[in-house]
Design a protein around this motif. Structure first.
Motif, short mmCIF file in Angstrom:
data_model
loop_
_atom_site.label_atom_id
_atom_site.label_comp_id
_atom_site.label_asym_id
_atom_site.label_seq_id
_atom_site.Cartn_x
_atom_site.Cartn_y
_atom_site.Cartn_z
N ALA A 92 0.91 -1.35 0.07
CA ALA A 92 -0.13 -0.08 -0.05
C ALA A 92 1.03 1.33 -0.14
O ALA A 92 0.45 2.38 -0.49
N ALA A 93 2.18 1.16 0.70
CA ALA A 93 2.76 2.38 0.72
C ALA A 93 3.42 2.78 -0.57
O ALA A 93 3.72 4.01 -0.93
N VAL A 94 3.61 1.81 -1.63
CA VAL A 94 4.12 2.34 -2.92
C VAL A 94 2.83 2.89 -3.63
O VAL A 94 3.35 3.86 -4.54
N THR A 95 1.91 2.79 -3.30
CA THR A 95 0.76 3.29 -4.38
C THR A 95 0.39 4.74 -3.62
O THR A 95 -0.68 5.33 -3.93
N PHE A 96 1.19 5.17 -2.65
CA PHE A 96 0.63 6.50 -2.07
C PHE A 96 0.54 7.74 -2.89
O PHE A 96 -0.18 8.47 -2.96
N VAL A 97 1.57 7.50 -4.02
CA VAL A 97 1.70 8.62 -4.88
C VAL A 97 0.54 8.43 -5.84
O VAL A 97 -0.26 9.67 -6.32
N PRO A 98 0.39 7.26 -6.70
CA PRO A 98 -1.06 7.24 -7.55
C PRO A 98 -2.29 7.69 -6.49
O PRO A 98 -3.02 8.23 -7.22
N SER A 99 -2.35 7.05 -5.34
CA SER A 99 -3.52 7.11 -4.62
C SER A 99 -4.06 8.84 -4.29
O SER A 99 -4.95 9.31 -4.53
N PHE A 100 -2.51 9.66 -4.06
CA PHE A 100 -2.63 11.06 -3.60
C PHE A 100 -3.22 11.57 -5.09
O PHE A 100 -4.05 12.42 -4.82
N VAL A 101 -2.64 11.34 -6.18
CA VAL A 101 -3.28 11.80 -7.25
C VAL A 101 -4.65 11.94 -7.46
O VAL A 101 -5.51 12.64 -7.84
N LEU A 102 -5.17 10.37 -7.35
CA LEU A 102 -6.48 10.38 -7.41
C LEU A 102 -7.35 10.92 -6.52
O LEU A 102 -8.61 11.74 -6.65
N VAL A 103 -7.11 11.03 -5.16
CA VAL A 103 -7.86 11.43 -4.12
C VAL A 103 -7.95 13.09 -4.36
O VAL A 103 -8.80 13.62 -3.93
N SER A 104 -6.85 13.76 -4.67
CA SER A 104 -6.42 15.10 -5.00
C SER A 104 -7.49 15.42 -6.14
O SER A 104 -8.15 16.73 -5.95
N SER A 105 -7.50 14.60 -6.88
CA SER A 105 -8.49 15.19 -8.09
C SER A 105 -10.08 15.03 -7.72
O SER A 105 -10.78 15.55 -8.58
N LEU A 106 -10.37 13.98 -7.02
CA LEU A 106 -11.56 14.02 -6.28
C LEU A 106 -12.04 15.16 -5.38
O LEU A 106 -12.99 15.33 -4.80
N GLY A 107 -10.74 16.02 -4.89
CA GLY A 107 -11.22 16.92 -4.07
C GLY A 107 -11.21 16.63 -2.50
O GLY A 107 -12.01 17.17 -1.89
N TRP A 108 -10.45 15.50 -2.33
CA TRP A 108 -10.99 14.90 -0.74
C TRP A 108 -9.59 15.07 0.04
O TRP A 108 -9.61 14.48 1.19
N VAL A 109 -8.89 16.14 -0.63
CA VAL A 109 -7.56 16.31 0.32
C VAL A 109 -8.16 17.12 1.48
O VAL A 109 -9.03 17.82 1.63
N SER A 110 -7.43 16.63 2.74
CA SER A 110 -7.72 17.41 3.89
C SER A 110 -9.10 17.23 4.36
O SER A 110 -9.87 17.79 5.10
N SER A 111 -9.78 15.98 4.23
CA SER A 111 -11.16 15.70 4.52
C SER A 111 -11.25 14.25 5.20
O SER A 111 -10.37 13.64 4.79
N PHE A 112 -12.29 14.09 5.67
CA PHE A 112 -12.51 12.55 6.51
C PHE A 112 -12.61 11.63 5.50
O PHE A 112 -12.26 10.29 5.57
N ARG A 113 -13.34 12.07 4.25
CA ARG A 113 -13.46 10.95 3.10
C ARG A 113 -12.16 10.60 2.64
O ARG A 113 -11.75 9.45 2.58
N GLY A 114 -11.04 11.56 2.39
CA GLY A 114 -9.83 11.32 1.94
C GLY A 114 -8.97 10.28 2.84
O GLY A 114 -8.51 9.42 2.57
N LEU A 115 -9.36 10.51 4.12
CA LEU A 115 -8.39 9.94 5.14
C LEU A 115 -9.22 8.43 5.32
O LEU A 115 -8.25 7.39 5.52
N ILE A 116 -10.46 8.15 5.17
CA ILE A 116 -10.91 7.01 5.64
C ILE A 116 -10.92 6.30 4.29
O ILE A 116 -10.78 4.96 4.33
N ILE A 117 -11.99 6.69 3.37
CA ILE A 117 -12.27 5.44 2.24
C ILE A 117 -11.19 4.87 1.47
O ILE A 117 -11.44 3.60 1.31
N PRO A 118 -10.26 5.57 0.95
CA PRO A 118 -9.39 4.71 0.08
C PRO A 118 -8.95 3.67 0.68
O PRO A 118 -8.29 2.85 0.39
N GLY A 119 -8.63 3.59 2.24
CA GLY A 119 -8.00 2.81 3.10
C GLY A 119 -8.92 1.25 3.43
O GLY A 119 -8.33 0.52 3.92
N LEU A 120 -10.19 1.44 2.88
CA LEU A 120 -11.29 0.36 3.40
C LEU A 120 -11.06 -0.67 2.67
O LEU A 120 -11.46 -1.80 3.07
N PHE A 121 -10.28 -0.90 1.49
CA PHE A 121 -10.31 -1.92 0.48
C PHE A 121 -8.97 -2.68 0.53
O PHE A 121 -8.16 -2.71 -0.21
#
Lengths: 320, 297
Positions: free
Chosen positions: B141-170
């Motif tokens: 999971a740690a290797v995918t933090f760059v791609p995940s950040f790219v996705l989450v930031s384009s969803l506009g989820w930076v600095s939000s609970f959604r961004g902190l919680i949802i990507p880690g559920l799967f």
């Protein structure tokens, strides 16, 4: 008695149900399969597969400060990452780190397990003491290590102890020559992790049948090294394999303590810290960062596959 | 089984006893206890340091001579920490609690359902789908933090609970653990439920889950610990101070220019207190859980 009779009485009914089930149930089964796995699979697709593909795409573009770039640069980002010394050096840092931390943690956790296993009283107490650091985060441990134990000033614990025996202060983290920072990082990881793996070894030790030791004693094996070498160690083989694999995975993920113990230094950076600064540092170079992530992913998958081959991992899975 | 094991247990100590009196064994045992004691002492030193520093004044921590214990226990450090405005420590504790609980509940729900589906519901492509899950285990999971950040930031989820919680559920790993566990779950129980007219869904909630509470609790504890202690993802996503978790807040103390040792160590102590309590109270049971899940992984 009464349960058996009622079961007999209902027997024909379920038989009839199960006869009709396959025909009526195919669609129902498929529906249920997707009902159960669907949410997870959609999430996996969106938050694992799409990021990886997007990152692969980004790695061929010049993408600074933007995630929707338009300038295709081919393999330039890969070339940059592989020829720019920092990323390659971080791979070297990781290799040194893994080569030391994996065997040493393995040996220490096995040693602790052997000690605790032989205790006759206060076993639970000592097990708790060794297991307790697992509760502490790498960040909290880094803080204690950096600000208290290996603080480079006179009131740090290590320097105080050295002072008692008349040795001058050591700047543990501030100076890469000599590389004392390795001692800081290794002791931190040993403290945090060995208790967890000790539990795995303890469980495995309890599963070794005592008759094996009795048989060995009859055959003249001396207790101690001989029984350890010829019985205990081979019996722990499966656990050892799992522990080494988990340790390697944990080593790949090394970020927290390096980032916190050595902030903004140019040395002692493992790949993830390097990627963090590349992609999210001042230049926000997502293209180069993605290329680095891709290189690292390919490396890790290759090593994992090779290791699986060598250590016979998944042997148990083939039967399924 | 039940008749043979007590016999072994009864005879084993008797055969052992004469040996234990041997002098070599006494020396060996003393040596063993000394070695274990020394190791345990070393393992406890960091905990001692946290408590000592958290309850001291800065002057005592940085003093010329080593103080083993604070002369005056500074309970006031607690209120000083929470009234210090440079780092939003109370907010970060709250954020970590929300993220930790939501992460745990979400992972248990999503991954256990998927694990059950993969283990128990016959579907012709189930194996292929399982391979898709297994492949993700190979990419840490740690290797995918760059791609995940790219996705989450384009969803506009930076600095939000959604961004902190949802990507880690799967978590492919947790799904895998659940699948392995459900493969070993006694089929008879489910068949009985099916006979009683329950579908997969009903059998799962009314029979499988209530009979698997131990396993769920073990995974819940481990997941919560991971969520609470996670650092890289919260650091990447928590760009505003308001979205910091405890770990990010602690890290910010380390890079700050002004160093208030007593506050930093009080913050550290408070951040690890919940988990240390969990460990001490659930000790025996947690050990079993780790031993169970860890080896299967």
């Amino acid at each position: 008695m009464s349960t058996t009779t009622t079961r007999d009485a209902t027997r024909p009914a379920p038989a009839k149900v199960s006869k009709t089930k396959p025909r009526r149930g195919v669609r129902g089964t498929t529906f249920n399969f997707w009902l159960f796995t669907g949410p997870f699979l959609i999430g996996l697709l969106i938050f694992v597969y799409i990021p990886i593909l997007w990152s692969a795409w980004l790695s061929f573009y010049e993408a600074r400060y933007t995630v929707t770039p338009d300038k295709f640069v081919g393999f330039d980002n890969y070339e940059y990452m592989l020829t720019n010394g920092d990323f390659v050096r971080s791979l070297g840092t990781f290799s040194v780190f893994a080569a030391i931390v994996v065997p040493v943690t393995w040996a220490l956790s096995l040693g602790l397990a052997l000690m605790v296993h032989r205790l006759r009283f206060m076993k639970a107490f000592f097990r708790s003491v060794f297991f307790l650091p697992t509760a502490v985060s790498f960040v909290a441990a880094s803080l204690i290590w950096k600000m208290s134990i290996f603080s480079g000033v006179r009131f740090g614990l290590m320097n105080t102890v050295l002072d008692w025996v008349g040795i001058e202060n050591v700047a543990w983290l501030a100076d890469p020559n000599p590389p004392w920072y390795w001692l800081v990082i290794l002791t931190l990881r040993l403290w945090l992790q060995s208790g967890f793996y000790m539990i795995l070894f303890l469980a495995a030790l309890q599963n070794i049948p005592p008759s094996l030791y009795e048989a060995a004693a009859i055959d003249g094996a001396k207790p101690g090294w001989q029984t350890f070498w010829y019985i205990t160690l081979p019996q722990l083989r499966a656990t050892s394999t799992a522990v080494i694999l988990l340790l390697l995975v944990a080593a790949y993920q090394a970020f927290d303590e390096f980032f916190n113990l050595l902030p903004k230094t140019t040395w002692g950076r493992p790949p993830l810290v390097e990627l963090y600064y590349t992609a999210l540092g001042d230049s926000q170079d997502y293209g180069a960062g993605s290329a680095g992530a891709m290189i690292l992913t390919v490396l890790i998958c290759t090593v994992t596959l090779l290791q699986g081959r060598f250590m016979g991992l998944g042997r148990g899975d083939e039967n399924k | 089984m039940t008749t043979t094991t007590p016999e072994i247990e009864k005879t084993a100590p008797r055969a052992d006893k004469p040996q234990r009196i041997k002098r070599g064994n006494v020396i060996g045992n003393t040596g063993l206890y000394i070695a274990t004691g020394v190791a345990a002492f070393l393992f406890l030193v960091p905990f001692y340091l946290i408590v000592r520093n958290a309850l001291s004044t800065d002057a005592e921590i940085t003093g010329e001579t080593w103080k083993f214990f604070p002369t005056d226990i500074q309970w006031g450090n607690v209120s000083e920490l929470f009234s210090d405005n440079t780092v939003p420590y109370a907010t970060s504790l709250w954020n970590s609690t929300v993220v930790g609980v939501a992460h745990t509940v979400g992972v248990l729900l999503v991954c256990s359902l998927a694990g059950y589906g993969l283990a128990r519901i016959p579907y012709k492509h189930a194996n292929k789908i399982f391979y898709l899950v297994l492949v993700t285990l190979m990419v840490p999971a740690a290797v995918t933090f760059v791609p995940s950040f790219v996705l989450v930031s384009s969803l506009g989820w930076v600095s939000s609970f959604r961004g902190l919680i949802i990507p880690g559920l799967f978590s492919g790993f947790t799904c895998f653990l659940f699948r392995q566990y459900f493969l070993g779950f006694p089929k008879e129980l489910e068949e009985a439920a099916r006979v009683d007219g329950l579908g997969y869904w009903g059998a799962y909630w009314r029979v499988v889950v209530p009979n698997s509470l131990n396993f769920f609790a073990a995974i819940a504890t481990i997941t919560f610990i991971q969520g609470w202690n996670a650092f890289l993802w919260p650091l990447v996503i928590g760009q505003d101070q308001e979205a910091w978790t405890v770990q990010v807040a602690l890290s910010s103390y380390m890079t700050n220019q002004t160093v208030n040792f007593h506050l930093i160590f009080m913050a550290t102590a408070i951040s690890i207190l919940p988990l240390v309590l969990v460990f001490l109270f659930l000790q025996r049971w947690l050990v079993q859980g780790v031993a169970q899940t860890g080896i299967k992984g």
